[in-house]
Design a protein around this motif. Structure first.
Motif, short mmCIF file in Angstrom:
data_model
loop_
_atom_site.label_atom_id
_atom_site.label_comp_id
_atom_site.label_asym_id
_atom_site.label_seq_id
_atom_site.Cartn_x
_atom_site.Cartn_y
_atom_site.Cartn_z
N HIS A 166 39.15 25.24 16.41
CA HIS A 166 37.91 25.52 15.71
C HIS A 166 36.79 24.66 16.29
O HIS A 166 36.96 23.46 16.45
N ILE A 167 35.67 25.31 16.57
CA ILE A 167 34.50 24.65 17.12
C ILE A 167 33.36 24.79 16.12
O ILE A 167 33.13 25.89 15.60
N ALA A 204 34.77 22.27 24.53
CA ALA A 204 34.01 21.63 23.46
C ALA A 204 34.94 20.89 22.52
O ALA A 204 36.11 21.25 22.36
N LYS A 205 34.40 19.87 21.89
CA LYS A 205 35.19 19.08 20.94
C LYS A 205 35.54 19.95 19.73
O LYS A 205 34.67 20.55 19.12
N GLY A 206 36.82 20.02 19.41
CA GLY A 206 37.27 20.82 18.28
C GLY A 206 37.14 20.06 16.97
O GLY A 206 36.98 18.84 16.95
N GLY A 215 36.57 30.10 15.36
CA GLY A 215 37.96 29.99 15.81
C GLY A 215 38.09 30.61 17.18
O GLY A 215 37.68 31.75 17.39
N ILE A 216 38.63 29.86 18.12
CA ILE A 216 38.82 30.37 19.49
C ILE A 216 40.27 30.20 19.90
O ILE A 216 40.97 29.31 19.41
N GLY A 217 40.70 31.04 20.81
CA GLY A 217 42.06 30.95 21.33
C GLY A 217 43.09 31.30 20.28
O GLY A 217 42.78 31.80 19.21
N GLY A 218 44.31 31.03 20.60
CA GLY A 218 45.40 31.29 19.67
C GLY A 218 45.64 32.78 19.48
O GLY A 218 45.04 33.63 20.10
N PHE A 219 46.57 33.07 18.59
CA PHE A 219 46.92 34.45 18.28
C PHE A 219 47.18 34.52 16.78
O PHE A 219 48.01 33.79 16.25
#
Length: 125
Positions: free
Chosen positions: A58-59, A87-89, A47-51
């Motif tokens: 998600h990658i 990258a493609k999520g 999981g990347i980014g967000g809060f």
């Protein structure tokens, strides 16, 4: 029967930070994808980014592309933030994990090579 010190339960992996070689936090492991037939972990959903999980992307990262750093107690991925963000999520319904073309693309997406400037001995301890 003795247990290997390398054996770990999934609850000890879910939520572990993923950093790059520049020591930047990329995200954290949210899910593991396991091959039912051979029992091996194939992918980690990072999981990347967000809060707090909101608007998080998600990658899928091939499991072999992650190296555990026992000193920092995190996984190291040889990728910069921009590559990960572009990258493609994984879509909400998750991907077709059995799709061979998709799987090959994921395997090639991130390098498993540790550049010479880092200390692979430290990473692999």
């Amino acid at each position: 029967m003795t247990q290997s010190k390398h054996i770990v339960t999934s609850d000890k992996i879910i939520g572990v930070k993923v950093k790059n070689l520049a020591d930047e936090k990329l995200g954290e492991i949210d899910k593991l994808v396991i091959d039912r037939e051979n029992g091996q972990v194939c992918y980690a959903a990072v999981g990347i980014g967000g809060f707090l999980g909101i608007r998080e992307k998600h990658i899928a990262v091939a499991w072999h592309a992650l190296i555990y750093d026992t000193t920092q107690k995190c996984f190291i991925l040889n990728a910069d933030k921009s590559k990960l963000q572009s990258a493609k999520g994984i879509e909400e319904g998750w991907s077709d994990w059995a799709n061979e073309a998709w799987a090959e693309d994921i395997k090639q997406q991130f390098s498993t090579q540790v550049p010479k400037k880092s200390n692979p001995k430290k990473l692999l301890q």
